[in-house]
Structure formats: C-alpha cells, structure tokens
Scaffold this motif. Structure first.
Motif, PDB file in Angstrom:
ATOM      1  N   TYR A 341      11.389  31.927  16.784  1.00 49.94           N
ATOM      2  CA  TYR A 341      12.270  32.420  17.823  1.00 49.94           C
ATOM      3  C   TYR A 341      13.824  32.167  17.519  1.00 49.94           C
ATOM      4  O   TYR A 341      14.575  33.047  17.378  1.00 49.94           O
ATOM      5  CB  TYR A 341      12.138  31.955  19.197  1.00 49.94           C
ATOM      6  N   ALA A 342      14.059  31.016  17.056  1.00 56.00           N
ATOM      7  CA  ALA A 342      15.344  30.435  16.577  1.00 56.00           C
ATOM      8  C   ALA A 342      15.729  31.418  15.260  1.00 56.00           C
ATOM      9  O   ALA A 342      16.898  31.927  15.092  1.00 56.00           O
ATOM     10  CB  ALA A 342      15.225  29.023  16.282  1.00 56.00           C
ATOM     11  N   TYR A 343      14.692  31.254  14.413  1.00 59.22           N
ATOM     12  CA  TYR A 343      15.059  32.407  13.246  1.00 59.22           C
ATOM     13  C   TYR A 343      15.303  33.706  13.422  1.00 59.22           C
ATOM     14  O   TYR A 343      16.370  34.120  12.859  1.00 59.22           O
ATOM     15  CB  TYR A 343      13.713  32.273  12.124  1.00 59.22           C
ATOM     16  N   TYR A 344      14.516  34.362  14.292  1.00 51.96           N
ATOM     17  CA  TYR A 344      14.930  35.674  14.417  1.00 51.96           C
ATOM     18  C   TYR A 344      16.286  35.991  15.326  1.00 51.96           C
ATOM     19  O   TYR A 344      17.256  36.973  15.289  1.00 51.96           O
ATOM     20  CB  TYR A 344      13.971  36.311  15.491  1.00 51.96           C
ATOM     21  N   VAL A 345      16.681  34.852  16.235  1.00 54.11           N
ATOM     22  CA  VAL A 345      17.880  35.034  16.846  1.00 54.11           C
ATOM     23  C   VAL A 345      18.915  34.934  15.888  1.00 54.11           C
ATOM     24  O   VAL A 345      20.118  35.615  15.843  1.00 54.11           O
ATOM     25  CB  VAL A 345      17.949  33.991  17.938  1.00 54.11           C
ATOM     26  N   SER A 346      18.823  34.136  14.895  1.00 50.75           N
ATOM     27  CA  SER A 346      19.833  33.767  13.953  1.00 50.75           C
ATOM     28  C   SER A 346      20.130  35.199  13.126  1.00 50.75           C
ATOM     29  O   SER A 346      20.951  35.620  12.635  1.00 50.75           O
ATOM     30  CB  SER A 346      19.203  32.678  12.911  1.00 50.75           C
ATOM     31  N   ILE A 347      19.012  35.815  12.799  1.00 48.87           N
ATOM     32  CA  ILE A 347      19.062  37.038  12.200  1.00 48.87           C
ATOM     33  C   ILE A 347      19.717  38.281  12.677  1.00 48.87           C
ATOM     34  O   ILE A 347      20.700  38.872  12.463  1.00 48.87           O
ATOM     35  CB  ILE A 347      17.506  37.582  11.588  1.00 48.87           C
ATOM     36  N   LEU A 348      19.379  38.037  14.157  1.00 55.22           N
ATOM     37  CA  LEU A 348      19.956  39.252  14.968  1.00 55.22           C
ATOM     38  C   LEU A 348      21.531  39.151  15.213  1.00 55.22           C
ATOM     39  O   LEU A 348      22.269  40.034  15.333  1.00 55.22           O
ATOM     40  CB  LEU A 348      19.479  38.904  16.559  1.00 55.22           C
ATOM     41  N   LYS A 349      21.928  37.873  15.113  1.00 51.88           N
ATOM     42  CA  LYS A 349      23.393  37.523  15.083  1.00 51.88           C
ATOM     43  C   LYS A 349      23.931  37.783  13.795  1.00 51.88           C
ATOM     44  O   LYS A 349      25.017  37.471  13.441  1.00 51.88           O
ATOM     45  CB  LYS A 349      23.748  35.995  15.452  1.00 51.88           C
ATOM     46  N   GLY A 350      23.187  38.076  12.650  1.00 54.97           N
ATOM     47  CA  GLY A 350      23.625  38.406  11.464  1.00 54.97           C
ATOM     48  C   GLY A 350      24.258  37.143  10.621  1.00 54.97           C
ATOM     49  O   GLY A 350      25.013  37.005   9.895  1.00 54.97           O
ATOM     50  N   LEU A 351      23.439  36.114  10.963  1.00 51.10           N
ATOM     51  CA  LEU A 351      23.769  34.716  10.208  1.00 51.10           C
ATOM     52  C   LEU A 351      22.688  34.370   9.246  1.00 51.10           C
ATOM     53  O   LEU A 351      21.634  35.019   9.086  1.00 51.10           O
ATOM     54  CB  LEU A 351      23.499  33.546  11.330  1.00 51.10           C
ATOM     55  N   ASP A 352      23.090  33.459   8.354  1.00 52.04           N
ATOM     56  CA  ASP A 352      22.115  33.069   7.380  1.00 52.04           C
ATOM     57  C   ASP A 352      21.341  31.787   7.849  1.00 52.04           C
ATOM     58  O   ASP A 352      22.006  30.657   7.688  1.00 52.04           O
ATOM     59  CB  ASP A 352      22.948  32.986   5.939  1.00 52.04           C
ATOM     60  N   PRO A 353      20.184  31.915   8.078  1.00 56.60           N
ATOM     61  CA  PRO A 353      19.438  30.709   8.774  1.00 56.60           C
ATOM     62  C   PRO A 353      19.323  29.595   7.732  1.00 56.60           C
ATOM     63  O   PRO A 353      19.222  28.622   8.067  1.00 56.60           O
ATOM     64  CB  PRO A 353      18.137  31.156   9.205  1.00 56.60           C
ATOM     65  N   ASP A 354      19.226  29.986   6.303  1.00 55.56           N
ATOM     66  CA  ASP A 354      19.116  28.692   5.383  1.00 55.56           C
ATOM     67  C   ASP A 354      20.229  28.093   5.104  1.00 55.56           C
ATOM     68  O   ASP A 354      20.258  26.844   4.613  1.00 55.56           O
ATOM     69  CB  ASP A 354      18.760  29.341   4.165  1.00 55.56           C
ATOM     70  N   LYS A 355      21.528  28.769   5.491  1.00 54.35           N
ATOM     71  CA  LYS A 355      22.619  27.894   5.351  1.00 54.35           C
ATOM     72  C   LYS A 355      23.477  27.626   6.597  1.00 54.35           C
ATOM     73  O   LYS A 355      24.637  28.326   6.508  1.00 54.35           O
ATOM     74  CB  LYS A 355      23.458  28.338   4.256  1.00 54.35           C
ATOM     75  N   PRO A 356      23.104  26.918   7.523  1.00 56.54           N
ATOM     76  CA  PRO A 356      23.929  26.665   8.643  1.00 56.54           C
ATOM     77  C   PRO A 356      25.353  26.099   8.375  1.00 56.54           C
ATOM     78  O   PRO A 356      25.167  25.219   7.569  1.00 56.54           O
ATOM     79  CB  PRO A 356      22.823  26.134   9.698  1.00 56.54           C
ATOM     80  N   ARG A 357      26.114  26.539   9.106  1.00 53.37           N
ATOM     81  CA  ARG A 357      27.562  25.939   9.001  1.00 53.37           C
ATOM     82  C   ARG A 357      27.604  24.615   9.303  1.00 53.37           C
ATOM     83  O   ARG A 357      26.821  23.946  10.185  1.00 53.37           O
ATOM     84  CB  ARG A 357      28.776  26.549   9.726  1.00 53.37           C
ATOM     85  N   ASN A 358      28.396  23.503   8.630  1.00 49.58           N
ATOM     86  CA  ASN A 358      28.470  22.124   8.822  1.00 49.58           C
ATOM     87  C   ASN A 358      27.060  21.281   8.683  1.00 49.58           C
ATOM     88  O   ASN A 358      27.573  20.058   9.056  1.00 49.58           O
ATOM     89  CB  ASN A 358      28.848  21.894  10.292  1.00 49.58           C
ATOM     90  N   LEU A 359      26.063  21.870   8.315  1.00 51.03           N
ATOM     91  CA  LEU A 359      25.067  21.086   8.257  1.00 51.03           C
ATOM     92  C   LEU A 359      24.601  20.783   6.786  1.00 51.03           C
ATOM     93  O   LEU A 359      24.609  21.770   5.902  1.00 51.03           O
ATOM     94  CB  LEU A 359      23.908  21.729   8.924  1.00 51.03           C
ATOM     95  N   ALA A 360      24.010  19.578   6.633  1.00 52.21           N
ATOM     96  CA  ALA A 360      23.553  19.343   5.159  1.00 52.21           C
ATOM     97  C   ALA A 360      21.937  19.127   5.064  1.00 52.21           C
ATOM     98  O   ALA A 360      21.653  18.522   6.183  1.00 52.21           O
ATOM     99  CB  ALA A 360      24.343  18.126   4.426  1.00 52.21           C
ATOM    100  N   LYS A 361      21.243  19.462   4.225  1.00 54.07           N
ATOM    101  CA  LYS A 361      19.950  19.113   4.201  1.00 54.07           C
ATOM    102  C   LYS A 361      19.574  17.711   4.420  1.00 54.07           C
ATOM    103  O   LYS A 361      18.795  17.074   5.121  1.00 54.07           O
ATOM    104  CB  LYS A 361      19.199  19.844   2.954  1.00 54.07           C
ATOM    105  N   SER A 362      20.217  16.702   3.599  1.00 59.89           N
ATOM    106  CA  SER A 362      20.118  15.425   3.725  1.00 59.89           C
ATOM    107  C   SER A 362      21.381  14.491   3.891  1.00 59.89           C
ATOM    108  O   SER A 362      22.406  14.616   3.288  1.00 59.89           O
ATOM    109  CB  SER A 362      19.530  14.930   2.144  1.00 59.89           C
TER     110      SER A 362
END
Ligand code: M6R
Length: 366
Positions: A341-362
């Motif tokens: 659900y989170a993934y599809y909402v991100s796509i629906l909003k035209g965002l890149d789910p792999d690279k969310p703003r302000n966040l680092a993987k580690s």
C-alpha cells in the motif's frame, strides 16, 4: 539489478517468500517430529535460564522487537522489555545478571543500537544479535548471531529485513518455550508447521497485489492516515504507518485501537483514512466498534483481515484478505499489504520510493 521490477522496494517486497524460506530452512529439523534447531548459532539450554529478555533496536527493527515481546510472552512465558536504542542508551537501566539481550539491526551498524548493545555487554549480560549483514559491527561484537538471510536490502524503506527479523524472533521465542517447558510437542509441531507455511502464504498475498494497488485510490483527498490494531496488530500498525510516511510523505500515525477514545479520535474527520488491522479473532467486536466510531466521523476505512472473515464487510469501505495462519504469527503476513500500500501510494504521488527525502539507509551517526 532490479530483476525486472521498477524499484528496489518492490523487488524486495517480492523477495520475501524466498527470504523467509532461507531464514527458516536451516533452523528446522525433521527427525521423526518437527523441531527447531538453533545449535548452528550456539543457542543451547543455558540461554533459556534467563529471567528476562531485553530487546533494543531502532525504527523498523524496533517494531520487530515489539512483536518479539508479544511472541516471547505467548510462546515462552518470559518477561520482555522492549526499548528504542536511543532511549535505552541514555536511561539508567536496571541490569540483572540473568538478563539476555536481543539486539536487532538490518545493517548491524546503527549508532544508537551499537551503543545500547555495548552498554548491555558492559553489564555482563549476554547478547543475541539479529542482523542481515555478515561481519557487521553488531555481528562481530555479539555473543551469538542469528542472521536474517534476506540478501542485500537496498531500498531505504525496510521490508524483507523486517519480515525475516520476525522469523528469527519467532524461532527463538518458540525454542525458548521448548527449553522452558511452556510448549509441548504438539504445540511445537503446530507452530513449526505454521512457520513453514508462511512463505507460500506471503506469495499468495503478493499475487493479489493489484487489489492493494486499487486501494491506493482511498488516499485521494486524504491528508492523514491512521493505522490501528490490538496486540500483534498494534505492532504491525506501527510499522505500516512508518512505511507510508517514509516513502509517500503522508502524515500517518499508529495507535493501539483501545487508545482511540483517549485522544486520536479528536483528529478524525473526512480527510482521514483509517486502516484497521484485524487478525486477533477474540478482539473483532472491539475492533468493529472502533472502526464504526471512526467511520461515523466521516473517515474512509480499510480493513486487513483473514480470508475466511466476513465480520467487517458491512463496517469497512474496503477489506483486504490475507491467508489465515496462527493469530500469534500474523505480523509476517499482515504487514505485506501495508508495505504494498505504501509503495503504491508513493507511485501514485509520482515519488521515488527507493530514495525518500531526508532519509539514509543506515544511520551511523546520532
Ligand atoms: O539497520 P537498522 O535495522 O539498524 O536500521 C534501523 C532503522 O534506521 C531502519 O529500520 C529505518 O527505520 C528504516 N528506514 C525503516 O524503513
């Protein structure tokens, strides 16, 4: 590299059945009767002499820890404390020589998590690490390591690491129960069989993903999303709300359903979407009245429940069904629709789910 998927996150969501199988496989033995084998990691009867389990982690790994608490209570009847690592390290915790610590970290490099682990170690407590990275700092410093064989997790939003962390926690909790005598052979056999069925059940949810994609429409005109549930479902709500805010920038929060009247209901209006996670059959009536209270204030409602349950059909706007497993194992399945659900909402909003703003993987600095 994305194996035909548009994003790493979607690829990693789809890798869950295999990751769960890999995490489980080597730890099951079948010599006449089914049992759990944790000798490989050095988990012998001495670990079960603990008086208390303390779980510490950050973010998604902390949510896994919250589920771990319920699992340890359920299967092994042992007291558990769960703490956010950044809180734990600045507290003045009370140690007991018979405590054991379970430190959970996908990367094995999270600064606060490592600091909490080192504090616990200094107190003389024994440490179990649950991590995905072989040779990580956490793996090197812990007394015992249980790897989540999820493979590299690239997307910032954690998915397969989470469900495999859960698999590890369930294995330890059930084995703890065996060693402490709180589970008999029949209960052990049933639990192991249920664990073995989880990967195929996860696969079934993935094959129904278009249905979840369709629900992304529920988000139209909604500025806030609430997740609620009770017990295991409350913990899954925490993780679901985090996923949605990380990659879709939707204001989302989670609460224990019983808390609704103690505050969150003041925020409910037509701009609210409520996702109710309902896998604890004995609490369906409580959940149903909570959902009705929210609906009466103009919110849209989506329920995630078992495939044989029609209880919420009249109450909720939409119902998504997952294959039934033991209620105590539900998080490994119930979280998957929320990830999608989170993934599809991100796509629906035209965002890149792999690279969310302000966040680092580690998060290797405080
Ligand atoms: O590597 P770790 O498991 O220690 O990371 C902990 C958190 O930083 C991590 O789970 C974070 O919350 C994720 N972005 C969640 O999707």
């Amino acid at each position: 590299e994305k194996g035909g998927f548009e994003h790493f996150m979607l690829k990693e969501i789809h890798e869950q059945p295999k990751a769960l199988t890999d995490t489980l496989r080597a730890r099951i033995k079948n010599e006449g009767k089914k049992a759990i084998n944790l000798e490989e990691i050095g988990f012998d009867a001495s670990w079960a002499e603990a008086n208390r389990v303390v779980i510490t982690a950050c973010g998604t790994a902390w949510h896994a820890g919250v589920i771990g608490k319920y699992a340890f209570e359920h299967f092994a009847r042992i007291p558990v404390d769960v703490d956010i690592a950044s809180e734990y390290r600045y507290r003045n915790p009370i140690y007991n020589p018979k405590d054991i610590f379970i430190i959970i970290s996908q990367s094995g490099e999270t600064a606060d998590t490592l600091a909490a682990m080192r504090m616990a170690k200094k107190s003389g407590a024994r440490i179990i690490a649950i991590t995905n990275v072989v040779g990580s700092t956490l793996a090197r410093e812990a007394d015992l390591v249980m790897y989540t064989w999820a493979g590299p997790e690239i997307a910032v939003a954690s998915t397969k690491a989470f469900t495999t962390q859960l698999m590890c926690l369930y294995l330890i909790a059930i084995q703890f129960g065996v060693l402490r005598g709180t589970l008999n052979d029949a209960e052990l056999g049933a639990a192991v069989e249920a664990l073995e069925n989880i990967p195929a059940e996860a696969e079934k949810i993935l094959s129904d993903k278009e249905n979840i994609q369709r629900f992304a429409y529920l988000q139209t005109n909604k500025t806030k999303v609430f997740y609620m549930g009770r017990l295991f479902d409350y913990a899954v709500s925490l993780e679901s709300a985090l996923k949605l805010k990380e990659i879709s920038y939707t204001h989302s929060e989670a609460f224990a359903a019983g808390e609704l009247k103690h505050g969150p209901i003041a925020l409910v209006d037509e701009s609210t979407l409520l996702v109710a996670i309902c896998t604890q059959d004995n609490l369906f009536d409580k959940m149903d009245s909570n959902i009705k209270e929210v609906k009466a204030r103009g919110a849209s409602t989506l329920v995630i429940t078992w495939d044989d349950v029609s209880y919420f059909d009249k109450t909720a706007d939409e119902v998504f069904r997952i294959p039934r497993t033991m209620a105590s194992l539900s998080p490994m399945l119930a979280v998957i629709p929320a990830q999608l659900y989170a993934y599809y909402v991100s796509i629906l909003k035209g965002l890149d789910p792999d690279k969310p703003r302000n966040l680092a993987k580690s998060v290797t600095v405080e």
